[in-house]
Design a protein around this motif. Structure first.
Motif, PDB file in Angstrom:
ATOM      1  N   SER A  37       0.835  -1.205   0.000  1.00  0.00           N
ATOM      2  CA  SER A  37       0.000   0.000   0.000  1.00  0.00           C
ATOM      3  C   SER A  37       0.871   1.257   0.000  1.00  0.00           C
ATOM      4  CB  SER A  37      -0.892   0.024   1.244  1.00  0.00           C
ATOM      5  OG  SER A  37      -0.093   0.212   2.407  1.00  0.00           O
ATOM      6  N   TRP A  38       0.220   2.373  -0.250  1.00  0.00           N
ATOM      7  CA  TRP A  38       0.870   3.682  -0.190  1.00  0.00           C
ATOM      8  C   TRP A  38       1.501   3.889   1.186  1.00  0.00           C
ATOM      9  CZ3 TRP A  38       0.938   8.334  -3.249  1.00  0.00           C
ATOM     10  CH2 TRP A  38       1.271   9.486  -2.542  1.00  0.00           C
ATOM     11  N   ASP A  39       0.722   3.659   2.239  1.00  0.00           N
ATOM     12  CA  ASP A  39       1.208   3.902   3.599  1.00  0.00           C
ATOM     13  C   ASP A  39       2.430   3.046   3.930  1.00  0.00           C
ATOM     14  OD1 ASP A  39      -0.726   5.843   4.121  1.00  0.00           O
ATOM     15  OD2 ASP A  39      -2.148   4.377   4.914  1.00  0.00           O
ATOM     16  N   ILE A  42       5.420   4.527   2.045  1.00  0.00           N
ATOM     17  CA  ILE A  42       5.890   5.779   2.648  1.00  0.00           C
ATOM     18  C   ILE A  42       6.702   5.490   3.909  1.00  0.00           C
ATOM     19  CG2 ILE A  42       5.141   7.894   3.834  1.00  0.00           C
ATOM     20  CD1 ILE A  42       5.012   8.081   0.771  1.00  0.00           C
ATOM     21  N   ASP A  63      -5.662   1.494  -2.370  1.00  0.00           N
ATOM     22  CA  ASP A  63      -5.994   2.018  -1.042  1.00  0.00           C
ATOM     23  C   ASP A  63      -6.573   3.420  -1.075  1.00  0.00           C
ATOM     24  OD1 ASP A  63      -3.458   3.028  -1.678  1.00  0.00           O
ATOM     25  OD2 ASP A  63      -2.789   3.054   0.390  1.00  0.00           O
ATOM     26  N   SER A  64      -6.405   4.144  -2.200  1.00  0.00           N
ATOM     27  CA  SER A  64      -6.991   5.476  -2.301  1.00  0.00           C
ATOM     28  C   SER A  64      -6.889   5.963  -3.731  1.00  0.00           C
ATOM     29  CB  SER A  64      -6.261   6.462  -1.385  1.00  0.00           C
ATOM     30  OG  SER A  64      -6.710   7.768  -1.622  1.00  0.00           O
ATOM     31  N   GLU A  66      -6.831   8.969  -4.733  1.00  0.00           N
ATOM     32  CA  GLU A  66      -5.947  10.134  -4.806  1.00  0.00           C
ATOM     33  C   GLU A  66      -4.492   9.755  -4.615  1.00  0.00           C
ATOM     34  OE1 GLU A  66      -8.523  10.262  -2.224  1.00  0.00           O
ATOM     35  OE2 GLU A  66      -9.856  10.795  -3.857  1.00  0.00           O
ATOM     36  N   ARG A  67      -4.242   8.573  -4.097  1.00  0.00           N
ATOM     37  CA  ARG A  67      -2.870   8.162  -3.782  1.00  0.00           C
ATOM     38  C   ARG A  67      -2.480   6.998  -4.693  1.00  0.00           C
ATOM     39  NH1 ARG A  67      -2.391   7.754   2.597  1.00  0.00           N
ATOM     40  NH2 ARG A  67      -3.301   5.761   2.102  1.00  0.00           N
ATOM     41  N   ASP A  68      -2.186   7.315  -5.946  1.00  0.00           N
ATOM     42  CA  ASP A  68      -1.812   6.289  -6.903  1.00  0.00           C
ATOM     43  C   ASP A  68      -0.295   6.194  -7.007  1.00  0.00           C
ATOM     44  OD1 ASP A  68      -1.050   8.515  -8.387  1.00  0.00           O
ATOM     45  OD2 ASP A  68      -2.498   8.182  -9.985  1.00  0.00           O
ATOM     46  N   GLY A  71       1.549   9.461  -7.870  1.00  0.00           N
ATOM     47  CA  GLY A  71       1.696  10.323  -6.695  1.00  0.00           C
ATOM     48  C   GLY A  71       2.784   9.799  -5.771  1.00  0.00           C
ATOM     49  N   LEU A  72       2.855   8.476  -5.651  1.00  0.00           N
ATOM     50  CA  LEU A  72       3.906   7.877  -4.840  1.00  0.00           C
ATOM     51  C   LEU A  72       5.276   8.161  -5.443  1.00  0.00           C
ATOM     52  CD1 LEU A  72       4.679   6.149  -2.405  1.00  0.00           C
ATOM     53  CD2 LEU A  72       4.382   4.132  -3.859  1.00  0.00           C
ATOM     54  N   GLU A  75       6.148  11.680  -4.484  1.00  0.00           N
ATOM     55  CA  GLU A  75       6.475  11.738  -3.053  1.00  0.00           C
ATOM     56  C   GLU A  75       7.851  11.124  -2.792  1.00  0.00           C
ATOM     57  OE1 GLU A  75       5.625  12.792   0.913  1.00  0.00           O
ATOM     58  OE2 GLU A  75       4.543  13.292  -0.919  1.00  0.00           O
TER      59      GLU A  75
END
Length: 121
Positions: A37-39, A42, A63-64, A66-68, A71-72, A75
């Motif tokens: 997952s994104w989280d 991160i 998982d979201s 907005e958080r594809d 985006g990762l 980040e």
């Protein structure tokens, strides 16, 4: 003293696809850290003890919306400066962030291995 084995952070929410990609990358001689997952990704990116040579991420993380993966990738570049990023996607016409490369799904095992080796050469 032997060269350090490059570490790759692999972010894929499908456990079967993630397992296959881990197997391919480990057989190619890389150390692979897995995130589903994104989280989870991160958390690894924010850990200064984790030396990373490459981030490989799927674009479509569930998982979201907005958080594809794109985006990762952005980040990761903020958190890790010049960290190269490889995104996997079946979609055409994506706005790929600078420092990011694309591998188009479906891709072969050889294509994944060759792309990663080329990025880390």
């Amino acid at each position: 003293m032997p060269d350090a084995v490059p570490s790759i952070l692999l972010v894929e929410d499908d456990p079967i696809v993630r397992m296959l990609m881990v197997d391919v990358l480990e057989e190619a001689g890389y150390h692979v850290l897995e995130a589903e997952s994104w989280d989870a990704a991160i958390a690894v990116l924010q850990d200064p003890a984790q030396a990373l040579a490459l981030l490989v991420t799927d674009v479509g993380l569930r998982d979201s919306a907005e958080r594809d993966g794109l985006g990762l990738a952005r980040e990761a570049r903020q958190l890790r400066g010049g960290l190269p990023v490889l995104v996997a996607s079946g979609f055409a016409g994506l706005d790929i962030p600078p420092g990011t490369e694309l591998i188009t799904k479906p891709f072969s095992i050889d294509a994944l291995r060759d792309k990663v080796q080329g990025m880390l050469a």
